[in-house]
Design a protein around this motif. Sequence first.
Motif, PDB file in Angstrom:
ATOM      1  N   TYR A   1      -4.628  -6.897  -1.645  1.00 52.59           N
ATOM      2  CA  TYR A   1      -3.450  -7.575  -2.186  1.00 52.59           C
ATOM      3  C   TYR A   1      -2.647  -8.241  -1.061  1.00 52.59           C
ATOM      4  CZ  TYR A   1       0.931  -7.999  -4.925  1.00 52.59           C
ATOM      5  OH  TYR A   1       2.063  -8.460  -5.564  1.00 52.59           O
ATOM      6  N   GLU A   2      -2.381  -7.475  -0.004  1.00 49.91           N
ATOM      7  CA  GLU A   2      -1.572  -8.008   1.106  1.00 49.91           C
ATOM      8  C   GLU A   2      -2.302  -9.124   1.848  1.00 49.91           C
ATOM      9  OE1 GLU A   2       0.888  -5.409   3.535  1.00 49.91           O
ATOM     10  OE2 GLU A   2       0.246  -3.715   2.306  1.00 49.91           O
TER      11      GLU A   2
ATOM     12  N   PRO B   1      -0.879  -3.556  -6.422  1.00 46.21           N
ATOM     13  CA  PRO B   1      -1.510  -3.006  -5.222  1.00 46.21           C
ATOM     14  C   PRO B   1      -1.798  -1.514  -5.315  1.00 46.21           C
ATOM     15  CG  PRO B   1       0.807  -3.527  -4.823  1.00 46.21           C
ATOM     16  CD  PRO B   1       0.460  -4.105  -6.146  1.00 46.21           C
ATOM     17  N   TYR B   2      -0.968  -0.783  -6.070  1.00 50.88           N
ATOM     18  CA  TYR B   2      -1.202   0.643  -6.285  1.00 50.88           C
ATOM     19  C   TYR B   2      -1.328   0.888  -7.789  1.00 50.88           C
ATOM     20  CZ  TYR B   2       0.209   1.281  -1.414  1.00 50.88           C
ATOM     21  OH  TYR B   2       0.280   1.209  -0.050  1.00 50.88           O
TER      22      TYR B   2
ATOM     23  N   PHE C   1       5.393  -2.670  -4.878  1.00 50.72           N
ATOM     24  CA  PHE C   1       5.189  -1.639  -3.875  1.00 50.72           C
ATOM     25  C   PHE C   1       6.128  -0.450  -4.074  1.00 50.72           C
ATOM     26  CE2 PHE C   1       3.403  -5.376  -1.738  1.00 50.72           C
ATOM     27  CZ  PHE C   1       2.205  -4.859  -1.275  1.00 50.72           C
ATOM     28  N   ARG C   2       6.906  -0.455  -5.182  1.00 48.32           N
ATOM     29  CA  ARG C   2       7.888   0.596  -5.441  1.00 48.32           C
ATOM     30  C   ARG C   2       7.726   1.145  -6.859  1.00 48.32           C
ATOM     31  NH1 ARG C   2       9.796   2.162  -0.870  1.00 48.32           N
ATOM     32  NH2 ARG C   2      11.584   3.059  -1.962  1.00 48.32           N
TER      33      ARG C   2
ATOM     34  N   VAL D   1       8.800   5.743   1.090  1.00 49.34           N
ATOM     35  CA  VAL D   1       7.834   4.654   0.934  1.00 49.34           C
ATOM     36  C   VAL D   1       6.435   5.236   0.797  1.00 49.34           C
ATOM     37  CG1 VAL D   1       9.220   3.017   2.264  1.00 49.34           C
ATOM     38  CG2 VAL D   1       7.466   4.370   3.432  1.00 49.34           C
TER      39      VAL D   1
ATOM     40  N   HIS E   1      -4.316  -2.197  -2.340  1.00 46.83           N
ATOM     41  CA  HIS E   1      -3.089  -2.657  -1.671  1.00 46.83           C
ATOM     42  C   HIS E   1      -3.393  -3.474  -0.420  1.00 46.83           C
ATOM     43  CE1 HIS E   1      -3.819   1.076   0.618  1.00 46.83           C
ATOM     44  NE2 HIS E   1      -3.107   0.526   1.577  1.00 46.83           N
ATOM     45  N   GLU E   2      -4.497  -3.147   0.275  1.00 47.19           N
ATOM     46  CA  GLU E   2      -4.852  -3.918   1.468  1.00 47.19           C
ATOM     47  C   GLU E   2      -5.348  -5.307   1.079  1.00 47.19           C
ATOM     48  OE1 GLU E   2      -7.376  -1.970   4.263  1.00 47.19           O
ATOM     49  OE2 GLU E   2      -6.217  -0.113   4.243  1.00 47.19           O
TER      50      GLU E   2
ATOM     51  N   GLN F   1       4.442   1.537 -13.316  1.00 49.13           N
ATOM     52  CA  GLN F   1       4.873   0.442 -12.456  1.00 49.13           C
ATOM     53  C   GLN F   1       6.334   0.079 -12.721  1.00 49.13           C
ATOM     54  OE1 GLN F   1       2.824  -0.597 -10.133  1.00 49.13           O
ATOM     55  NE2 GLN F   1       0.986   0.430 -10.916  1.00 49.13           N
TER      56      GLN F   1
END
Length: 320
Positions: free
Chosen positions: A213-214, A238-239, A264-265, A286, A210-211, A258
């Motif tokens: 990805y961002e 990301p997850y 992210f959700r 979150v 996730h890091e 997913q």
Amino acid sequence: MAVRVTSSFETERGDELNEVIQLNALKAVKEWNKSFDKKIFATLLKTIEDIIDEILSGKVVIGSLSEICLADTYTYTHSIDVAILAIAIGVKMGFHRKKLICLGVGSILHDLGKTKIPNEILNKPGKLTPDEFSIIQKHPVYGYETIKEHDINRISAEIVLNHHERYNGSGYPNGLHSNEINELAYICAIADVYSAMTADRVYRKALPPHEAYEMIMVSGEINFTPVTVEAFLKCIVPYPVGSIVYLSNGHIAQIYRQNPGLVFRPVVKLLSTGEEINLGIENNIVIKGLVPQENIRQFAMEGGAANVSLSTACKPAGNS
């Protein structure tokens, strides 16, 4: 690394890219780099076509070859990972087969020149000196010259030469920028950066997906073109499914499946009770971050990981 090409809601077992194909590619690229034999290169091309066929059929990549290999084989395993992700991005961008093959060849050979860099520099555990870094910066040229000697197509050769060039001109070896860089080189570059960031190295620990990805998400018109960033973001989650995460409500959960378009959700499953929570609906919760693997082991051994096996919890699917 977790590459998603289809838009299906859930990754089922059996949807993973065939690991045998990946290992065949690893063997072929290692053998060709040592002998430059035309028959071995034909085998390498066949494995690239097999990877293309798998991705076009909707297979996803779970895990990374780099996870199972030592430092002295990292260059090869990393190259397979980069080629797979680059091809997936090319599929997302609608490339025809011939273009995908050029992309695959250039990406799988992108670090060929590193075989000419001393191992004590490649695997140095500390910060490189300016002189050492200048030696590292020569590997795209070394690789390009080798490929040209063996009559591999020009576009693939340009990928090898330019995979460290950047949109804003800050890259090397020639400081190219924007449209001076072939779009296939941009694709290889973004796959290279993601794979490198999410793999353990002798000088640093891997970043969680996730890091990475961002960080890439905000790099359009800085390091890469916006269109390649957009295609990359459609290929990576990301997850990844199987990851263990902290939630803002104080619970620990496993990524269960997913939610397309809501990276992210995802849907998660609480480790303590097995309850499913769809974060696409429960907007007041979150994900706070990934649980370190040592904490996962402790939690599982204390009996808190109901409905999740220790082996699953300690090796999240899709982590790279």
